[in-house]
Enzyme design. Structure first.
Site, PDB file in Angstrom:
ATOM      1  N   HIS A  77       0.820  -1.221   0.000  1.00  0.00           N
ATOM      2  CA  HIS A  77       0.000   0.000   0.000  1.00  0.00           C
ATOM      3  C   HIS A  77       0.850   1.267   0.000  1.00  0.00           C
ATOM      4  CE1 HIS A  77       0.277   0.895   4.428  1.00  0.00           C
ATOM      5  NE2 HIS A  77       0.338  -0.420   4.556  1.00  0.00           N
ATOM      6  N   GLU A 228      -5.168   1.320   2.702  1.00  0.00           N
ATOM      7  CA  GLU A 228      -4.987   0.212   3.647  1.00  0.00           C
ATOM      8  C   GLU A 228      -5.040   0.697   5.085  1.00  0.00           C
ATOM      9  OE1 GLU A 228      -2.812  -2.668   6.225  1.00  0.00           O
ATOM     10  OE2 GLU A 228      -2.413  -0.544   5.843  1.00  0.00           O
ATOM     11  N   GLU A 229      -4.498   1.874   5.371  1.00  0.00           N
ATOM     12  CA  GLU A 229      -4.410   2.346   6.751  1.00  0.00           C
ATOM     13  C   GLU A 229      -5.778   2.637   7.367  1.00  0.00           C
ATOM     14  OE1 GLU A 229      -1.997   2.021   8.521  1.00  0.00           O
ATOM     15  OE2 GLU A 229      -0.157   2.169   7.366  1.00  0.00           O
ATOM     16  N   ASP A 249       4.037  -6.421   3.727  1.00  0.00           N
ATOM     17  CA  ASP A 249       3.833  -5.375   4.728  1.00  0.00           C
ATOM     18  C   ASP A 249       4.813  -5.602   5.868  1.00  0.00           C
ATOM     19  OD1 ASP A 249       2.628  -3.192   6.127  1.00  0.00           O
ATOM     20  OD2 ASP A 249       0.678  -3.728   5.312  1.00  0.00           O
ATOM     21  N   HIS A 329       4.200   1.997  13.356  1.00  0.00           N
ATOM     22  CA  HIS A 329       3.301   3.146  13.460  1.00  0.00           C
ATOM     23  C   HIS A 329       3.856   4.230  14.379  1.00  0.00           C
ATOM     24  CE1 HIS A 329      -0.721   1.509  11.703  1.00  0.00           C
ATOM     25  NE2 HIS A 329       0.323   1.189  10.969  1.00  0.00           N
TER      26      HIS A 329
END
Length: 382
Positions: A77, A228-229, A249, A329
């Site tokens: 992504h 995607e997030e 990912d 993140h």
């Protein structure tokens, strides 16, 4: 070349890391991804890979194989975490809410860009009580929360009216600076390695296959998603002809996880449930046959493009392979070794036969439907 006829290609690491550096320089919070879509389209043109776009900009690129079905896809992504303006404040600052799921702890002190209808402005995300000279110990006791943050914009804005004059509005997108550092030891520190490192891996694997003129048994589709997030991911870019899809990912290297910053992490399950048994074990077998360092992991608080594809009603086999990432993140760290291993695995997978040949049939008779092992294990004494 191995006895299977599959070639473990040489990955151009200068290309991979150089592309990653350029991807990180392009702001792309979910909902503000047009610029990076254009960049990836230009790179696909340069590599000679045909592609199409969805209405919103998800990319489906195509590498032709000897057969068109049952075909496969690899997905990463383009969108990243970010923020949006929630309110214009009377003090000339901006209230914000997150795009995606990430802690306000990692937003404190971040430099950022605010995209208004009139143009972009630079700024800094700060706690409401940011100065120890004013608030003393309260700067350490205020709770970590998005409601306790605001953006100080680099413009003469001390009132609500001045914010309006400069063109700030509720809903303006906020991109967080990556602060990327590429160390000579191979470590890469940056925000947004999730999942721009995965995008770079897909491009590098495709380039290796093309440079070596390696034949592919079936059509391979390179999918680059843009949401995607926030959970939708690969739900819109898949065509019904895709039988198996591998997501690239991050794998979280933290206490209680088996992921590492080196080699490939093959995910066995995430928060939405187990990945496909046969496709996952095919990837594990490729790692074993070609001596790619790897480990398995299960993620309890994690979902990816594969989950979005299944939840959208696609009847496909899915798997997830990861580069190890520390502080996901947040301010993230990976190692180039993991990116190389992952690109090698993807290039090998592209050359391999499909996991289940029967998958060319969507609905049909039992035929060659596969079996999972059930017999008692046989242990040979040393």
């Amino acid at each position: 070349m191995t006895r299977t006829g599959i070639v473990r290609p040489v990955i151009d690491m200068d290309y991979l890391t150089g592309l990653l550096r350029r991807l990180l320089e392009i702001p792309s919070p979910t909902g503000y991804t047009d610029q990076i879509v254009h960049f990836c389209g230009d790179e696909l043109h340069r590599l000679g890979i045909p592609f199409e776009l969805t209405r919103r900009g998800a990319i489906r690129a195509d590498l032709a194989g000897r057969q068109y079905s049952p075909d496969r896809a690899m997905v990463a992504h383009l969108d990243t975490l970010g923020a949006q303006v929630k309110m214009l404040k009377a003090n000339g600052r901006l209230e914000v809410v997150p795009i995606g799921t990430w802690s306000a702890r990692f937003a404190e002190g971040a430099r950022c860009t605010v995209f208004t209808d009139k143009g972009s402005y630079r700024g800094t995300i700060l706690p409401l009580k940011a100065s120890g000279h004013t608030f003393n110990e309260e700067i350490d006791t205020q709770p970590v929360a998005w409601t306790n943050l605001e953006i100080r914009v680099d413009a003469r804005c001390e009132t609500l009216a001045e914010l309006q004059f400069h063109g700030f509005n509720v809903g303006d997108f906020v991109a967080i600076d990556p602060q990327a550092e590429f160390d000579a030891s191979g470590f890469i520190n940056s925000r947004h390695l999730d999942d721009k490192a995965g995008v770079a891996v897909i491009f590098a694997a495709a380039k290796a296959v093309l440079d070596a003129k390696l034949p592919l048994p079936v059509d391979c589709h390179l999918l680059l998603t843009i949401s995607e997030e926030v959970g939708s991911g690969a739900s819109s870019v898949l065509h019904k002809d895709v039988a198996e899809m591998v997501t690239i990912d991050n794998g979280t290297t933290a206490m209680g996880q088996n992921s590492r910053e080196f080699g490939v992490t093959v995910a066995m399950a995430d928060s939405t449930g187990p990945f496909d048994y046969h496709l996952t074990h095919k990837l594990l077998s490729l790692c074993q046959q070609h001596n790619i360092e790897h480990q398995r992991d299960v993620f309890r608080y994690y979902r990816c493009d594969s989950a979005a594809a299944i939840e959208a009603g696609n009847d496909i086999r899915t798997a997830l392979v990861c580069f190890g990432i520390d502080s996901s993140h947040g301010y993230e760290r990976i190692h180039a070794d993991s990116l190389r291993s992952l690109a090698e695995l993807i290039a090998l997978y592209m050359q391999s036969d499909v996991a289940i040949p029967r998958d060319r049939v969507g609905m049909g008779p039992m035929g060659a439907f596969p079996w999972q092992p059930t017999a008692p294990a046989k242990v040979t004494e040393e």
